[in-house]
Scaffold this motif. Structure first.
Motif, PDB file in Angstrom:
ATOM      1  N   THR A 191     -26.301   0.013  24.037  1.00 28.19           N
ATOM      2  CA  THR A 191     -25.509   0.209  25.258  1.00 28.19           C
ATOM      3  C   THR A 191     -24.645  -1.008  25.560  1.00 28.19           C
ATOM      4  N   ALA A 192     -25.194  -2.197  25.384  1.00 31.76           N
ATOM      5  CA  ALA A 192     -24.422  -3.415  25.644  1.00 31.76           C
ATOM      6  C   ALA A 192     -23.247  -3.539  24.679  1.00 31.76           C
ATOM      7  N   LEU A 193     -23.478  -3.309  23.397  1.00 31.02           N
ATOM      8  CA  LEU A 193     -22.380  -3.367  22.426  1.00 31.02           C
ATOM      9  C   LEU A 193     -21.344  -2.288  22.701  1.00 31.02           C
ATOM     10  N   ASN A 194     -21.811  -1.124  23.105  1.00 33.71           N
ATOM     11  CA  ASN A 194     -20.906  -0.005  23.333  1.00 33.71           C
ATOM     12  C   ASN A 194     -19.918  -0.307  24.455  1.00 33.71           C
ATOM     13  N   PHE A 195     -20.417  -0.820  25.570  1.00 31.65           N
ATOM     14  CA  PHE A 195     -19.551  -1.077  26.716  1.00 31.65           C
ATOM     15  C   PHE A 195     -18.818  -2.413  26.617  1.00 31.65           C
ATOM     16  N   THR A 196     -19.141  -3.222  25.621  1.00 35.41           N
ATOM     17  CA  THR A 196     -18.472  -4.509  25.456  1.00 35.41           C
ATOM     18  C   THR A 196     -17.315  -4.433  24.475  1.00 35.41           C
ATOM     19  N   PHE A 197     -17.502  -3.752  23.338  1.00 34.76           N
ATOM     20  CA  PHE A 197     -16.521  -3.804  22.259  1.00 34.76           C
ATOM     21  C   PHE A 197     -15.832  -2.472  21.962  1.00 34.76           C
ATOM     22  N   ILE A 198     -16.420  -1.350  22.349  1.00 31.10           N
ATOM     23  CA  ILE A 198     -15.888  -0.053  21.954  1.00 31.10           C
ATOM     24  C   ILE A 198     -14.956   0.484  23.033  1.00 31.10           C
ATOM     25  N   LEU A 199     -13.818   1.054  22.605  1.00 29.29           N
ATOM     26  CA  LEU A 199     -12.886   1.660  23.548  1.00 29.29           C
ATOM     27  C   LEU A 199     -13.526   2.869  24.222  1.00 29.29           C
ATOM     28  N   PRO A 200     -13.124   3.188  25.456  1.00 32.16           N
ATOM     29  CA  PRO A 200     -13.787   4.292  26.179  1.00 32.16           C
ATOM     30  C   PRO A 200     -13.778   5.609  25.432  1.00 32.16           C
ATOM     31  N   GLN A 201     -12.663   5.951  24.749  1.00 33.15           N
ATOM     32  CA  GLN A 201     -12.589   7.248  24.088  1.00 33.15           C
ATOM     33  C   GLN A 201     -13.439   7.325  22.827  1.00 33.15           C
ATOM     34  N   TYR A 202     -13.967   6.169  22.366  1.00 29.95           N
ATOM     35  CA  TYR A 202     -14.790   6.170  21.157  1.00 29.95           C
ATOM     36  C   TYR A 202     -16.243   5.806  21.435  1.00 29.95           C
ATOM     37  N   ARG A 203     -16.601   5.631  22.696  1.00 32.70           N
ATOM     38  CA  ARG A 203     -17.950   5.166  22.991  1.00 32.70           C
ATOM     39  C   ARG A 203     -19.012   6.197  22.642  1.00 32.70           C
TER      40      ARG A 203
END
Length: 263
Positions: free
Chosen positions: A211-223
């Motif tokens: 979850t931390a990596l997802n909301f830190t590095f991934i663009l919203p449309q690719y999360r």
């Protein structure tokens, strides 16, 4: 005579200096232009350059997304992004079905058991029902709990994810697996009590970091794509854990029947 020779030498020296540096010499000896006035270079009509093109020339990495350099992968991601923007719920449903299918097939291969089509069908049914609520939850979590401190925002999202979504989803997963297999409400309750606590403890080892990596590095449309890739492995674990509980239940029933028959 000497005067004529000196004049010829001075003229020769001037011609050599003109050949070596005509621009500087021209400014120095041109009587029509003052020596202290700056010369303006003759340039053609200038084309105004937009700010976007200037940024692109100076630092192309800011405008070129990383996946655009991956050939067929970039085309797939572009197509997926366009499809997700047009039909987000349908795309989420299809993605969830693929994740649950891959997770169950992988879990069955890990267990080295004969392939069970009914088990896969139950898995796909559970994934189809949970896909749309899961998508809305993910979008809700992304648009809320956003503070001035990025670290605090990520930390709150991780905590909210773990204390709300994880126990609810795991309870739904194991309970539905039991109901669809025909165990009834009592069997579903026993399955939840046996499997959910262990799954929650093990999820702490994986999903907070995801979850931390997802909301830190991934663009919203690719999360949700990133989470889906990790969920494929996680679903394999849940499917394996569910099947282990099924086998333990069968062994307990077999022991009871053996004891009852001997009595």
């Amino acid at each position: 005579m000497l005067r004529q020779v000196w004049h010829n030498l001075s003229r020769r020296q001037f011609q050599l200096s003109v050949k070596q540096n005509p621009q500087k010499t021209g400014r120095r000896y041109n009587s029509s232009t003052p020596s202290n006035s700056p010369q303006k270079k003759h340039e053609g009509p200038q084309v105004p350059q937009s700010s976007d093109s200037a940024v692109t020339d100076k630092n192309p990495s800011k405008t070129v997304i990383w996946h655009q350099r991956l050939g067929p992968v970039s085309r797939f991601i572009t197509w997926f992004d366009r499809t997700q923007a047009k039909r987000p719920l349908v795309t989420q449903l299809c993605t969830s079905l693929c994740v649950y299918l891959a997770g169950d097939v992988l879990a069955q291969n890990i267990g080295k058991e004969p392939y069970d089509l009914k088990r896969t069908s139950r898995h796909l049914t559970i994934g189809a029902i949970a896909s749309i609520p899961g998508y809305h939850w993910f979008m809700f979590l992304g648009s809320h709990f956003n503070y001035s401190s990025r670290v605090l925002s990520i930390l709150v999202k991780v905590v909210v994810q773990q204390i709300t979504f994880t126990p609810i989803f795991n309870t739904y997963f194991f309970g539905m697996q039991s109901l669809l297999s025909g165990a009834g409400l009592r069997g579903a309750a026993d399955r939840v009590r046996a499997a959910v606590p262990e799954s929650i403890v093990n999820s702490i080892k994986v999903w907070p970091a995801v979850t931390a990596l997802n909301f830190t590095f991934i663009l919203p449309q690719y999360r949700f794509m990133f989470a889906g890739g990790v969920a494929c492995l996680w679903q394999s674990y849940l499917s394996w854990l569910n099947q282990r509980e099924v086998q333990l239940t069968r062994l307990e029933k077999g022991e009871k029947n053996t004891v009852g028959g001997s009595v």
